[in-house]
Design an enzyme around this catalytic site. Structure first.
Site, short mmCIF file in Angstrom:
data_model
loop_
_atom_site.label_atom_id
_atom_site.label_comp_id
_atom_site.label_asym_id
_atom_site.label_seq_id
_atom_site.Cartn_x
_atom_site.Cartn_y
_atom_site.Cartn_z
N ASP A 311 -10.66 -35.23 7.92
CA ASP A 311 -9.61 -35.90 8.70
C ASP A 311 -10.12 -37.00 9.62
O ASP A 311 -9.35 -37.86 10.04
CB ASP A 311 -8.84 -34.87 9.52
CG ASP A 311 -7.99 -33.96 8.64
OD1 ASP A 311 -7.91 -34.22 7.43
OD2 ASP A 311 -7.42 -32.99 9.16
N TYR A 396 -0.54 -31.39 9.63
CA TYR A 396 -1.19 -30.64 10.71
C TYR A 396 -1.26 -31.46 11.99
O TYR A 396 -1.42 -32.69 11.96
CB TYR A 396 -2.61 -30.23 10.32
CG TYR A 396 -2.72 -28.82 9.78
CD1 TYR A 396 -2.38 -27.73 10.56
CD2 TYR A 396 -3.19 -28.59 8.49
CE1 TYR A 396 -2.50 -26.43 10.07
CE2 TYR A 396 -3.31 -27.30 7.99
CZ TYR A 396 -2.95 -26.23 8.79
OH TYR A 396 -3.07 -24.94 8.31
#
Length: 655
Positions: A311, A396
């Site tokens: 990420d 998320y």
């Protein structure tokens, strides 16, 4: 490599450094000036994307001379990508002179996917005739506008395509209406593959047909009807304002001083952290940052097997930052800092309120009641300073919280929330590698691994890292009651010795000690590193994602400081073949004792999903603690004054 001759900037553009700490992030004006310099380069064309522009931090010796010495020139580092040539560049820019230094990345390097590409990729999928035909044939979907497309990194699985094209493998979901939670209805059997250089769907992979899960999974306030009605207001007030002060991005609170940083890739960073002790500003941490994270999924089925995400290196944690809201993300007297960035075309991109700064009550700091003095209990309330940022990476949310305490403690905590990445199952199936959470809907098992880089300059640049293991003494005449145990400190001398894992049996911790400063009892001053919850990777070392994430092979790594060594998986983890970053650097087994050292910590969270994690996940917490250990001569919080009980107006100590 190419070095371009300087171009003079305007007086306004050269005036950025006045009253600015050398480690403050680039301002909007500095980023705009950097964009103009980039656009004048021969490597720049209409197909070039600006992936990021961040501060090129000056040499440490220049920072330590400031403000008594001259302010270092402000410089920037840009990562650009030419879609037409499939070529990345790293470019250093002098904002004072206009000089540019261009370094082509190794062939095949893929930088972070830009926010523009995420939006363009979704439209490319929705506009694809092949994709439209696939969703019509599988599910009878005739309105593509109800399909939600999340860009997902493609990774590298050994094919020529993975190394030769800039790819994405999006996940797709179906909404029942434009405000529905689309994640509750995954389109399981269809996976488009997008060439991001062409911004076209090059094929649609089909794995069979699964029914779209039937039930909605909405969580928004407008769709949750039976809300609790017994919650009374809770107010946090500071009638005299906060106890901290801000000067630009320089923050002072109690005895703490530091710079709050931010950039497109790492997001929130902490710089030049010092604690005032007996009138001296003592350095502790020169730089603290999240360098990388990876989320590997543990389901081998064809539609799920490729799912993993880096990420930081693939999406950019700073580019995904939220605008935080008072009363929602933060409570109390809040100071906000904006993030100044740019999109891939060089246009200004500002994230208001990207960083939140406030104080919190944190219970009892210390207390003692002497039974011999019944009217003299002493208690002090603990207060901590919070510096936080929250990023949304598709489904998320990750909250990054730095906490600073009155007793010298430093804590870093990541808060994980958001929505599970879900898949569909057929009627009567029980998922082997996940949890059934609603009819025909399941959540695959997965892990989250984070890596934080801690560049210590504890009471000076030269430090040593010790590994501390608690061990029992031998049972002999010196230990007749068989109760003795002690701390065994091992000075870490080289990188290979420094690479280690947690050990519950010895309650392993690490200690950073100064090579020059001594405390009141003649021992080296130090800070101790206490790991929190952690995990080991469950995938094989040969797994494709793990080849690219070598940093997960150890919980702790120690390296000598090198300014260019910033990211645990290397500069370009997106679609890499692995072997870069910590795994590569530490092969040299460089000396790490009595020198400028960096401690890298990898910490993991294993998530076996629960029905209670659906439709939105309650927050999970993971992090670590830095605690003074011989750094101070005594409790540094002994001078915290008592507060007053609200009911009596008396001090929390003797009358």
């Amino acid at each position: 490599m190419a070095v371009h001759s300087p171009e003079r900037l305007s007086a306004l553009e050269k005036d950025f450094s006045l009253a600015v700490h050398p480690l403050e992030p680039l301002s909007a004006a500095e980023i705009a000036a950097s964009v103009q310099l980039l656009k004048k380069l021969p490597q720049f064309n209409t197909a070039t994307r600006i992936i990021s522009i961040i501060l090129k931090e000056p040499a440490k010796e220049l920072v330590y001379r400031w403000p008594n010495g001259p302010s270092p020139d402000r410089e920037a580092t840009a990562v650009c990508f030419d879609n037409s040539a499939n070529q990345a560049y790293t470019i250093d820019l002098s904002l004072a002179s206009g000089a540019c230094r261009v370094e082509p990345a190794p062939k095949g390097s893929q930088p972070t996917m830009s926010v523009d590409e995420q939006i363009e990729c979704e439209q490319a999928v929705l506009n694809s005739k092949e994709f439209q035909e696939a969703i019509r044939r599988h599910h009878g979907i005739t309105d593509p506008s109800l399909v939600m497309v999340d860009i997902w990194s493609a990774g590298n699985y050994g094919s020529e395509e993975d190394s030769g094209r800039r790819l994405a493998r999006p996940l797709c979901f179906l909404r029942s209406d434009p405000t529905d939670n689309g994640y509750a209805r995954p389109i399981e059997g269809i996976r488009p593959v997008v060439d991001l250089n062409l911004m076209q769907v090059i094929r649609v992979e089909e794995f069979g047909t699964w029914a779209v899960p039937p039930q909605p999974g909405n969580y928004s306030a407008t769709r949750v009807q039976a809300q609790r009605k017994d919650i009374k207001p809770l107010a946090v007030t500071q009638p005299e304002g906060p106890s901290f002060t801000m000067r630009g991005r320089q923050l002072s609170w109690q005895n703490w001083d530091f710079v709050v940083g931010f950039n497109a890739r790492e997001g929130l960073t902490i710089h030049h952290l010092r604690y005032t002790d007996k009138g001296r500003k003592r350095p502790i941490l020169y730089r603290g940052s999240l360098t990388e994270m990876v989320v590997p999924y543990g389901d081998p089925t064809p539609t799920q097997a490729r799912k993993n995400a880096f990420d930081v290196g693939e999406y950019g944690m700073g580019m995904c930052a939220n605008s935080l809201r008072l009363g929602c993300d933060c409570l109390g007297h809040i100071e906000y800092l904006d993030a100044d960035l740019c999109d891939s075309r060089g246009r200004k991109l500002a994230i208001p309120n990207a960083i939140c700064i406030h104080e919190e009550d944190f219970g009892i700091l210390w207390k003692h009641t002497d039974r011999r003095l019944p009217d003299a209990p002493e208690v002090r309330r603990s207060r901590r300073l919070v510096v936080s940022s929250i990023s949304t990476v598709e489904n998320y949310e990750y909250g990054f919280f730095w906490y600073f305490y009155q007793d010298g403690n430093i804590q870093f905590e990541i808060k994980l929330t958001g929505i599970l990445s879900l898949g569909a199952v057929r009627e009567g199936e029980t998922p082997k590698h996940g949890t059934l959470i609603a009819p025909l809907l399941y959540a695959p098992n997965h892990q989250h691994f984070f890596n934080v880089r801690l560049d210590f300059d504890l009471d000076g640049v030269a430090n040593t890292i010790q590994q501390i293991d608690m061990v029992a003494d031998e049972v002999d005449e010196a230990n007749p009651f068989e109760n003795a145990f002690r701390a065994r400190a091992t000075n870490l001398l080289t990188e290979k010795q420094g690479a280690a894992n947690l050990n519950l049996e010895t309650m392993r911790t690490w200690k950073v000690v100064s090579s020059s400063a001594k405390n009141a009892v003649g021992e080296p001053t130090g800070y101790k590193f206490f790991p929190g919850d952690n995990a080991f990777p469950l995938a094989s070392r040969r797994a494709w994602w793990r080849r690219r994430a070598g940093f997960v092979n150890h919980h702790v790594w120690v390296t000598p400081y090198r300014a260019e060594e910033k990211y645990a998986a290397g500069d370009f983890p997106n679609q890499s073949q692995g072997g870069d970053g910590l795994e590569k650097w530490t092969k040299a087994d460089r000396p790490i004792a009595d020198t400028d050292v960096v401690l890298w910590y990898t910490f993991g969270h294993t998530h076996v999903p629960r029905p209670e994690d659906y439709p939105v996940m309650p927050t999970a917490y993971i992090g670590f603690l830095l605690k003074p250990n011989g750094f101070f001569d005594q409790n540094p919080a002994n001078d915290v004054p008592p507060s007053k009980p609200a009911d009596q107006g008396k001090s929390c100590c003797h009358e």
